[in-house]
Scaffold this motif. Structure first.
Motif, PDB file in Angstrom:
ATOM      1  N   PHE A 218       1.248  -1.180   0.301  1.00  0.00           N
ATOM      2  CA  PHE A 218      -0.114   0.019   0.399  1.00  0.00           C
ATOM      3  C   PHE A 218       0.976   1.112   0.350  1.00  0.00           C
ATOM      4  O   PHE A 218       0.725   2.390  -0.571  1.00  0.00           O
ATOM      5  N   GLN A 219       1.836   1.407   0.778  1.00  0.00           N
ATOM      6  CA  GLN A 219       2.797   2.425   0.414  1.00  0.00           C
ATOM      7  C   GLN A 219       3.422   2.567  -0.745  1.00  0.00           C
ATOM      8  O   GLN A 219       3.943   3.482  -1.000  1.00  0.00           O
ATOM      9  N   LYS A 220       3.856   1.269  -1.125  1.00  0.00           N
ATOM     10  CA  LYS A 220       4.645   1.488  -2.202  1.00  0.00           C
ATOM     11  C   LYS A 220       4.080   2.048  -4.083  1.00  0.00           C
ATOM     12  O   LYS A 220       3.697   3.096  -4.091  1.00  0.00           O
ATOM     13  N   LEU A 221       2.478   1.911  -3.125  1.00  0.00           N
ATOM     14  CA  LEU A 221       1.321   2.177  -4.284  1.00  0.00           C
ATOM     15  C   LEU A 221       1.081   3.607  -3.838  1.00  0.00           C
ATOM     16  O   LEU A 221       0.860   4.476  -4.808  1.00  0.00           O
ATOM     17  N   PHE A 222       0.504   4.103  -2.769  1.00  0.00           N
ATOM     18  CA  PHE A 222       0.683   5.454  -2.196  1.00  0.00           C
ATOM     19  C   PHE A 222       1.382   6.243  -1.290  1.00  0.00           C
ATOM     20  O   PHE A 222       1.465   6.650  -0.017  1.00  0.00           O
ATOM     21  N   PRO A 223       2.471   7.236  -2.515  1.00  0.00           N
ATOM     22  CA  PRO A 223       3.628   7.095  -0.994  1.00  0.00           C
ATOM     23  C   PRO A 223       3.446   8.513  -0.738  1.00  0.00           C
ATOM     24  O   PRO A 223       3.529   8.585   0.667  1.00  0.00           O
ATOM     25  N   GLU A 224       1.785   9.413  -1.087  1.00  0.00           N
ATOM     26  CA  GLU A 224       1.818  10.615  -0.584  1.00  0.00           C
ATOM     27  C   GLU A 224       0.478  10.200   0.489  1.00  0.00           C
ATOM     28  O   GLU A 224       0.685  11.029   1.688  1.00  0.00           O
ATOM     29  N   ALA A 225       0.774   9.223   1.250  1.00  0.00           N
ATOM     30  CA  ALA A 225      -0.593   8.529   2.213  1.00  0.00           C
ATOM     31  C   ALA A 225      -0.440   8.412   3.312  1.00  0.00           C
ATOM     32  O   ALA A 225       1.119   8.495   4.160  1.00  0.00           O
ATOM     33  N   ILE A 226      -0.509   9.082   4.515  1.00  0.00           N
ATOM     34  CA  ILE A 226      -0.181   9.626   5.750  1.00  0.00           C
ATOM     35  C   ILE A 226      -0.839   8.561   6.607  1.00  0.00           C
ATOM     36  O   ILE A 226      -2.211   8.352   6.681  1.00  0.00           O
ATOM     37  N   ILE A 227       0.278   7.682   7.293  1.00  0.00           N
ATOM     38  CA  ILE A 227      -0.182   6.956   8.263  1.00  0.00           C
ATOM     39  C   ILE A 227      -0.006   7.757   9.888  1.00  0.00           C
ATOM     40  O   ILE A 227      -0.056   8.390  10.075  1.00  0.00           O
ATOM     41  N   ARG A 228      -1.984   6.792   9.545  1.00  0.00           N
ATOM     42  CA  ARG A 228      -2.817   7.456  10.471  1.00  0.00           C
ATOM     43  C   ARG A 228      -2.614   6.037  11.853  1.00  0.00           C
ATOM     44  O   ARG A 228      -3.045   6.640  13.428  1.00  0.00           O
ATOM     45  N   GLY A 229      -2.732   5.291  11.884  1.00  0.00           N
ATOM     46  CA  GLY A 229      -3.016   3.881  12.860  1.00  0.00           C
ATOM     47  C   GLY A 229      -1.964   4.001  13.626  1.00  0.00           C
ATOM     48  O   GLY A 229      -0.374   3.869  13.106  1.00  0.00           O
ATOM     49  N   LYS A 230      -1.851   3.300  14.647  1.00  0.00           N
ATOM     50  CA  LYS A 230      -1.320   3.133  15.737  1.00  0.00           C
ATOM     51  C   LYS A 230      -1.090   1.320  15.902  1.00  0.00           C
ATOM     52  O   LYS A 230       0.215   0.708  16.014  1.00  0.00           O
TER      53      LYS A 230
ATOM     54  N   TYR B   2      -4.366   4.650   6.683  1.00  0.00           N
ATOM     55  CA  TYR B   2      -3.978   5.528   5.936  1.00  0.00           C
ATOM     56  C   TYR B   2      -5.034   6.901   5.748  1.00  0.00           C
ATOM     57  O   TYR B   2      -6.340   6.061   5.686  1.00  0.00           O
ATOM     58  N   ASP B   3      -4.136   8.153   5.754  1.00  0.00           N
ATOM     59  CA  ASP B   3      -5.468   8.977   5.641  1.00  0.00           C
ATOM     60  C   ASP B   3      -4.546   9.353   4.031  1.00  0.00           C
ATOM     61  O   ASP B   3      -3.542   9.733   3.278  1.00  0.00           O
ATOM     62  N   ILE B   4      -5.720   9.273   2.377  1.00  0.00           N
ATOM     63  CA  ILE B   4      -5.105  10.170   1.697  1.00  0.00           C
ATOM     64  C   ILE B   4      -6.328  10.811   1.552  1.00  0.00           C
ATOM     65  O   ILE B   4      -7.361  10.857   1.102  1.00  0.00           O
ATOM     66  N   ASP B   5      -5.902  12.379   1.099  1.00  0.00           N
ATOM     67  CA  ASP B   5      -7.238  12.922   0.650  1.00  0.00           C
ATOM     68  C   ASP B   5      -8.457  13.844   1.531  1.00  0.00           C
ATOM     69  O   ASP B   5      -9.630  13.952   1.400  1.00  0.00           O
ATOM     70  N   GLY B   6      -8.355  13.497   3.000  1.00  0.00           N
ATOM     71  CA  GLY B   6      -9.314  12.960   4.380  1.00  0.00           C
ATOM     72  C   GLY B   6      -9.544  11.908   3.845  1.00  0.00           C
ATOM     73  O   GLY B   6     -10.862  12.075   5.411  1.00  0.00           O
ATOM     74  N   LYS B   7      -9.519  10.764   3.918  1.00  0.00           N
ATOM     75  CA  LYS B   7     -10.382  10.292   3.651  1.00  0.00           C
ATOM     76  C   LYS B   7      -9.344   8.285   4.059  1.00  0.00           C
ATOM     77  O   LYS B   7      -8.511   8.961   4.149  1.00  0.00           O
ATOM     78  N   GLU B   8     -10.023   7.425   4.912  1.00  0.00           N
ATOM     79  CA  GLU B   8      -9.664   6.121   5.755  1.00  0.00           C
ATOM     80  C   GLU B   8     -10.058   5.409   4.762  1.00  0.00           C
ATOM     81  O   GLU B   8     -10.383   4.890   4.673  1.00  0.00           O
ATOM     82  N   PHE B   9      -8.128   4.748   4.916  1.00  0.00           N
ATOM     83  CA  PHE B   9      -7.946   3.505   4.160  1.00  0.00           C
ATOM     84  C   PHE B   9      -7.143   2.604   5.312  1.00  0.00           C
ATOM     85  O   PHE B   9      -5.545   2.568   5.200  1.00  0.00           O
TER      86      PHE B   9
END
Length: 146
Positions: free
Chosen positions: A48-60, A65-72
């Motif tokens: 997932f991180q390779k596909l979406f390097p812009e994703a922000i990790i939110r989960g602990k 992951y957060d992409i444009d304000g949506k949670e994945f």
């Protein structure tokens, strides 16, 4: 990047993207909902991180992951490890199915999913309802009439 582009990118890596929970309910009821949560199956967090390097990790405790304000969130299972409702181990992996992810959810409305690339929400909704009713000892025979 819109959800279809994200879903197609995930599919090329061998995964699937599902809209889950209250957002599916609201779509069925024709309501607007800006809070969309997604579940990803069939790929690892590294993929997932390779596909979406812009994703922000939110989960602990697990991958969200957060992409444009949506949670994945990557699909997961929870295995009880102690007393109460807070003691459990989380298992993630590309082999975990959407059905397994839905089965861990505690509220029927959270146990529904819609495949972004297919119109298969009815099957997933029925699975979620059956799974939840089975957990609480309810009769799910009415689901066959839907």
């Amino acid at each position: 990047m819109n959800k279809l582009e994200i879903a197609k990118k995930i599919e090329t890596a061998g995964g699937r993207l599902y809209l889950v929970g209250g957002a599916v309910r609201d779509k069925i009821l024709g309501r607007n909902n800006s809070d969309e949560d997604y579940c990803v199956t069939g790929i690892t967090s590294l993929e997932f991180q390779k596909l979406f390097p812009e994703a922000i990790i939110r989960g602990k405790a697990f991958e969200v992951y957060d992409i444009d304000g949506k949670e994945f969130a990557l699909a997961r299972k929870e295995v009880k490890s102690g007393l109460g409702h807070k003691e459990f181990n989380i298992q993630t992996g590309k082999e975990i199915t959407i059905e397994e992810d839905l089965a861990r959810r505690d509220i029927t409305i959270n146990s529904i999913a819609k495949d972004i690339l297919k119109n298969s929400s009815k099957k997933r909704i029925l699975f979620g309802v059956r799974s939840h009713l089975k957990k609480i000892g309810g009769d799910s025979s009415f689901v066959n009439k839907i």
